[in-house]
Design a protein around this motif. Structure first.
Motif, PDB file in Angstrom:
ATOM      1  N   ALA A 143       0.849  -1.185   0.000  1.00 42.58           N
ATOM      2  CA  ALA A 143       0.000   0.000   0.000  1.00 42.58           C
ATOM      3  C   ALA A 143       0.889   1.240   0.000  1.00 42.58           C
ATOM      4  CB  ALA A 143      -0.910  -0.004   1.216  1.00 42.58           C
ATOM      5  N   LEU A 144       0.462   2.262  -0.708  1.00 38.93           N
ATOM      6  CA  LEU A 144       1.212   3.510  -0.734  1.00 38.93           C
ATOM      7  C   LEU A 144       1.109   4.221   0.615  1.00 38.93           C
ATOM      8  CD1 LEU A 144       0.221   4.457  -4.333  1.00 38.93           C
ATOM      9  CD2 LEU A 144       2.577   4.468  -3.504  1.00 38.93           C
ATOM     10  N   PRO A 145       2.068   5.110   0.923  1.00 43.82           N
ATOM     11  CA  PRO A 145       2.092   5.765   2.232  1.00 43.82           C
ATOM     12  C   PRO A 145       0.763   6.411   2.610  1.00 43.82           C
ATOM     13  CG  PRO A 145       4.117   6.235   1.044  1.00 43.82           C
ATOM     14  CD  PRO A 145       3.216   5.508   0.080  1.00 43.82           C
ATOM     15  N   GLY A 146       0.246   6.012   3.755  1.00 45.87           N
ATOM     16  CA  GLY A 146      -0.986   6.583   4.283  1.00 45.87           C
ATOM     17  C   GLY A 146      -2.269   5.967   3.766  1.00 45.87           C
ATOM     18  N   ALA A 147      -2.198   5.226   2.647  1.00 44.69           N
ATOM     19  CA  ALA A 147      -3.429   4.735   2.017  1.00 44.69           C
ATOM     20  C   ALA A 147      -4.200   3.773   2.914  1.00 44.69           C
ATOM     21  CB  ALA A 147      -3.104   4.068   0.683  1.00 44.69           C
TER      22      ALA A 147
END
Length: 232
Positions: free
Chosen positions: A94-98
């Motif tokens: 997962a991308l940062p914060g997603a």
């Protein structure tokens, strides 16, 4: 505007999962067999925001080469096969914060995914990052007659959520989370508010969005949209 939001619709590639590098490798390998050389810079400049059909058509046109329907069908099948091999053999995260944002929203808002990727690709990657149960609806490339940047997929996502909520959702009540400027402009034109995330393009390229953030870290999103309900 944000106080009237009733649902959140997410793009997938480049928004939830860092899968664009895998798509580039798949397109590169498939196109190389057709004697079309695709560079990474060209991929990110020319092909982001399209589904596979639109991407192949665009890149052949960009290279001034004809693309017959039977060839397109073969390319789509081959690209899907290569992409699934890459998904199964390489780590995707997962991308940062997603993941944190999605988990902070799903109890207060019905969530949907609208993507130009295929259902199988989305399902496998969502399971891999343990987020599948957060989404009530997934609209993929197979579900629409016209792919992104056309807004048909997002309209269908809102309609499918409406059916599950037994209440019609208007575009202005659905926040769209996107990384592609072409899609942001398209959905904005029919009334969807947008949250752009600078995972693929810098913030200065996302100025058409209603809101724009560097990452989907919940605290960063909350600063931009204070009235958005979140379980922090």
């Amino acid at each position: 505007m944000s106080s009237g939001l009733r649902a959140v619709l997410f793009d997938f590639d480049g928004v939830i999962v860092n899968s664009e590098p895998l798509h580039f490798l798949a397109f590169h390998d498939v196109l190389k067999a057709e004697h079309v050389e695709l560079t990474e810079e060209e991929y990110y400049r020319e092909m982001i925001g399209f589904d596979d059909t639109g991407a192949f058509r665009h890149i052949f046109q960009f290279h001034h080469q004809p693309l017959e329907p039977r060839v397109l069908l073969r390319l789509l099948t081959h690209k899907s096969e290569v992409m699934m091999e890459l998904i199964r053999s390489r780590k995707h995260e997962a991308l940062p914060g997603a993941a944190e944002l999605i988990r902070s929203l799903w109890r207060d808002y019905p969530l949907a995914i609208c993507s130009g990727a295929l259902h199988e690709e989305i399902e496998v990657m969502l399971e891999g990052i343990s987020l599948r149960d957060c989404f009530r609806t997934i609209v993929a490339a197979e579900d629409v007659t016209v792919g992104k940047p056309d807004p048909q997929g997002y309209l269908l996502s809102a309609h499918k959520l409406s059916e599950k909520m037994t209440r019609a959702l208007k575009p202005g009540e659905c926040l769209i989370v996107e990384d592609a400027p072409t899609v942001i402009r398209s959905v904005k034109s029919i009334g969807f508010p947008t949250l752009a995330v600078a995972t693929t393009y810098p913030l200065e390229k996302l100025s058409d969005a209603t809101y724009a953030v560097q990452t989907l870290n919940p605290s960063e999103v909350k600063k931009k949209i204070p009235s958005l309900k979140m379980m922090m």
